[in-house]
Write an enzyme that holds these catalytic residues in place. Structure first.
Site, PDB file in Angstrom:
ATOM      1  N   ASP A 485       2.392   2.729   7.677  1.00 31.91           N
ATOM      2  CA  ASP A 485       1.062   3.251   7.322  1.00 31.91           C
ATOM      3  C   ASP A 485       0.808   4.611   7.977  1.00 31.91           C
ATOM      4  O   ASP A 485       1.509   5.012   8.914  1.00 31.91           O
ATOM      5  CB  ASP A 485       0.026   2.216   7.797  1.00 31.91           C
ATOM      6  CG  ASP A 485      -1.282   2.275   7.024  1.00 31.91           C
ATOM      7  OD1 ASP A 485      -1.475   3.236   6.246  1.00 31.91           O
ATOM      8  OD2 ASP A 485      -2.101   1.365   7.210  1.00 31.91           O
ATOM      9  N   ASP A 555      -6.089   1.215  -1.157  1.00 30.84           N
ATOM     10  CA  ASP A 555      -6.835   0.225  -0.378  1.00 30.84           C
ATOM     11  C   ASP A 555      -7.864  -0.465  -1.256  1.00 30.84           C
ATOM     12  O   ASP A 555      -8.489  -1.436  -0.832  1.00 30.84           O
ATOM     13  CB  ASP A 555      -7.546   0.909   0.799  1.00 30.84           C
ATOM     14  CG  ASP A 555      -6.639   0.999   2.017  1.00 30.84           C
ATOM     15  OD1 ASP A 555      -5.591   0.331   2.026  1.00 30.84           O
ATOM     16  OD2 ASP A 555      -6.993   1.734   2.959  1.00 30.84           O
TER      17      ASP A 555
HETATM   18  C1  DGJ Z   1      -4.788   1.065   5.825  1.00 35.17           C
HETATM   19  C2  DGJ Z   1      -3.959   0.278   4.851  1.00 35.17           C
HETATM   20  O1  DGJ Z   1      -4.006   0.860   3.598  1.00 35.17           O
HETATM   21  C3  DGJ Z   1      -4.463  -1.155   4.830  1.00 35.17           C
HETATM   22  O2  DGJ Z   1      -3.777  -1.893   3.879  1.00 35.17           O
HETATM   23  C4  DGJ Z   1      -4.271  -1.736   6.208  1.00 35.17           C
HETATM   24  O3  DGJ Z   1      -2.920  -1.790   6.520  1.00 35.17           O
HETATM   25  C5  DGJ Z   1      -5.025  -0.895   7.230  1.00 35.17           C
HETATM   26  N1  DGJ Z   1      -4.656   0.492   7.147  1.00 35.17           N
HETATM   27  C6  DGJ Z   1      -4.760  -1.389   8.622  1.00 35.17           C
HETATM   28  O4  DGJ Z   1      -5.302  -0.579   9.559  1.00 35.17           O
END
Ligand code: DGJ
Length: 737
Positions: A485, A555
């Protein structure tokens, strides 16, 4: 032009031009007046080019003739060029800008030589498309040089035998005696003839990525760019030009994508004579690169694809091309597992018992991979702390990560883990030990985003430390999947690693550092399936796909929003690269309530999974989830590796959407239809399929449809769909032949 090498099947050298025959498309360039590399054609495949559209020179007022020529009819301002500069009679947007030691910027790049090699040379330090066998492609390398400064630029064109694709990049070398500064070094420039192009871009925001935006081009400049240090949610480094009446299924379409994950610029300028100059590369904004004598600079690669049959065919070219010639590793052609991720189920609040309960519940439903998301390390109970401290939080997981992995494996499932290695929290041991390891400007305070700072990947010691801390965990050998990420954009882009004269190299050096880290880690663990993520789809670009063959698309897990996001993403990127999960309702991002079936029917199109707490399932929901998973397993080979056809756009009309995927041998297909809002007293929907074999008979099954019809009928007449009752409903049909 050099004489010599024999005519070859993909790239032909003719006395007065080069002809790149890229599977179903032609790219033709030639040298004008012995010096200027000019463009002749990109698009429809030709057997030969005999100069039907060769340039005709006429006196153009206010377009100067280049120094040394008194021919008033000749000006670079009116010539279609391959890699134009500025200050030597072309007033349009240049492909490069260089500041020489004396401060001047009027630089020539004249033709010197050309060579053709089989295969495709590797781009050092950068992600790029590749060949497995040298017979798949040929590469033309053209050397241009500035007689005054001895700066050379090697333009590299690779034409692929089986794809209407040409890739381009440029390598600058300072062969002179004085240092110079590169200020603009785009990866390609292309002067297209023809009027009435429409420009298509994929724009949006966090949780609203890659919305399709189209506009007609008229005189002047249109551009998209990122100044965020990442390719970004806001703009994607993919653009397309649609000619006159081109649409999804017909007409000429040109697609351009940059294999780069940092600041980029993609731009089209329609000049005074109606020529459209399209360009893309590293964003020149806040960029400068000092080149000492003997040093070189390599630009990222641009991918140019052509379709004579609309946007749909262009997308399918990109999809196949990226699956076969960009994504790497043994995972690429393996069926991707159904996963469950604990993020939306628990956020930071979990312990070993809770995770084990999720696994216990998920396994009998047919879920194959458990992914532990953010919050397992340091003392990270919220997003204010611990990034950089990649050691397990034994308060949450007293037996450690490996014990949890063992529990998951004992259930016959795979175990995945989340990392965000490019970042550091101010509250971390790493930051306390190395406060100068983040991007910053000495003496200026540091802007935080999500309470975090960005590690300075332009410094080798920082990259080494990231590699060490991640490999320490992965070396345990218990991790089957990694979600990588990255959750903020870059500010105060400065580095303690170099002097004032090289500060503006930092953003690009940062990306080069990232690529080096990814190269080391992904090649060291070929058995691990890697998924990249940047707050969802903030880095959905070919650069990241080279290292990690799937991306968390957004997200936003709301089924209705995902129709638009996945549709837009599919313009350039294959569905198998799109992570897509069923989440709980009301949806956490937009609070919409949609049926479980619809949520699944949208997510099934990507690499499928769940992002919710399965302990909250009713018995009926658990049964439905088992059925969905069984259906997915029976169809995923088609869904993940078939050809994708878009049927009905969420961006048009009332947003009802349809798409389908067909196996390469056309014996199987899956078709989805989604109704957004129910309409009173509505007409019936007859949906025409695409891509089927007209001569085959297909048995169609699912959601109230059964029958057998020919491919010709399903495509030419269409299928009358059952009426859907209520908002946010969907149909899922299987086709067998
Ligand atoms: C952003 C990601 O897109 C989410 O799926 C998740 O992993 C969060 N970060 C965790 O902080």
């Amino acid at each position: 032009m050099e004489k010599g090498s024999p005519m070859s099947s993909i790239i032909e050298r003719h006395p007065d031009h080069f002809h790149l025959k890229a599977g179903g498309a032609s790219y033709i360039l030639h040298v004008v007046n012995g010096k200027y590399l000019a463009h002749a054609h990109w698009g429809a495949p030709l057997l030969t080019w005999q100069g039907a559209n060769a340039p005709r020179f006429v006196d153009r007022s206010f377009s100067a003739n280049p120094a040394g020529s008194t021919d008033r009819t000749f000006s670079l301002d009116a010539l279609r060029q391959e890699y134009p500069g500025y200050g030597r009679t072309d007033f349009r947007s240049p492909a490069f800008e260089v500041q020489l030691a004396d401060g001047s910027t009027a630089v020539d790049l004249h033709f010197v030589s050309a060579t053709v090699v089989s295969g495709k040379p590797v781009l050092e330090g950068l992600p790029a498309t590749y060949v497995r066998d040298p017979a798949e492609a040929q590469t033309l390398q053209i050397v241009l040089s500035d007689p005054l400064s001895a700066l050379t630029a090697t333009l590299t064109y690779t034409a692929f035998q089986n794809y209407p694709v040409v890739t381009r990049s440029v390598r600058f070398t300072n062969a002179g005696r004085q240092s110079l500064t590169l200020r603009r070094v785009l990866s390609f420039s292309l002067d297209l003839e023809g009027e009435g192009y429409r420009w298509l871009q994929l724009s949006g925001a966090h949780v609203r990525e890659r919305q399709v935006v189209e506009r007609p081009l008229t005189a002047g400049t249109v551009s998209v760019e990122s100044r965020r240090g990442a390719s970004s949610h806001q703009q994607n480094p993919f653009v397309a030009l649609l000619s006159g009446r081109a649409d999804e299924d017909a007409g000429e379409v040109f697609g351009f994508n940059l294999a780069y994950s940092g600041n980029f610029l993609a731009q089209a300028e329609v000049d005074q004579f109606g020529i459209t100059r399209i360009q893309a590369g590293i964003n020149p904004f806040d960029f400068a690169w000092k080149l000492e004598p003997g040093q070189s600079f390599q630009t990222p690669e641009a991918i140019l694809a052509y379709s004579g049959n609309g946007l749909g065919e262009l997308s399918r070219t990109f999809h196949r091309f990226y699956q076969n010639q960009l994504c790497r590793g043994p995972q690429v052609f393996q069926e991707r597992p159904i996963l469950i991720n604990n993020w939306e189920a628990t956020y930071f609040q979990f312990d070993q018992k809770k995770l084990e309960a999720i696994v216990e519940k998920a396994q009998p439903l047919g879920i194959e991979l458990f992914v532990l998301d953010d919050g397992w390390f340091g003392h990270r109970d919220n997003d204010k702390t611990s990034l950089g401290d990649w050691t397990v939080d034994t308060k949450k997981l007293p037996a450690g990560l490996e014990a949890l992995a063992d529990t998951v494996h004992a259930k016959g499932m795979k175990f995945g883990l989340w990392f965000e290695p490019e970042m550091v929290s101010a509250d971390s041991d790493l930051y306390r030990a190395h406060p100068d390891w983040c991007l910053h400007v000495e003496g200026r305070d540091r802007s935080e985003s999500r309470n975090q700072l960005v590690l300075d990947l332009s410094r080798p010691e920082v990259c080494r430390s990231i590699i060490d801390s991640v490999t320490k965990i992965l070396d345990g050998g218990k991790i089957d999947y990694v979600k990588w990420d990255m959750n903020r954009h870059l500010t105060e882009v400065g580095s303690a690693g170099r002097g004032a004269d090289r500060q503006r190299e930092t953003a690009h050096r940062h990306i080069l550092g990232l690529y080096e880290i990814l190269e080391v880690i992904t090649t060291r663990y070929p058995q691990i399936l890697f998924e990249s993520c940047s707050g969802g789809g903030g880095r959905f670009d070919p650069g990241m796909l080279y290292y990690m063959p799937q991306v968390w698309t957004s997200d936003n897990t709301d089924a209705i929003c995902r129709l638009e996001i996945q549709w837009g993403t599919s313009l350039a990127y294959p569905p198998v690269t799109m992570g897509a999960h069923v989440s709980a309702v009301p949806n956490h991002q937009v609070h919409r309530i949609t049926p479980l079936k619809t949520r699944a029917d949208v997510a099934l199109v990507g690499t499928f999974g769940y992002e919710l707490d399965p302990l909250s399932f009713s018995e009926a929901e658990a049964r439905e989830v088992s059925q969905i998973n069984a259906w997915y397993k029976a169809h995923r080979a088609v869904l993940q590796f078939g050809d994708f056809y878009r049927l009905k756009s969420p961006f048009e009309g009332k947003g009802n959407t349809a798409w389908m995927t067909i196996s390469r041998d056309k014996t199987r297909a899956v078709l989805f239809y989604y109704q957004i809002l129910a309409q009173p007293n509505a007409g019936q929907v007859v949906l025409r399929a695409k891509g089927l074999d007209p001569g085959r008979t297909y048995r169609v099954e699912g959601d109230g449809v059964t029958g057998s019809w020919s491919g010709a009928e399903l495509m030419g007449v269409g299928l009358r769909l059952p009426d859907l009752r209520g908002d946010f409903q969907s149909l899922r049909l299987s086709l067998y032949s």
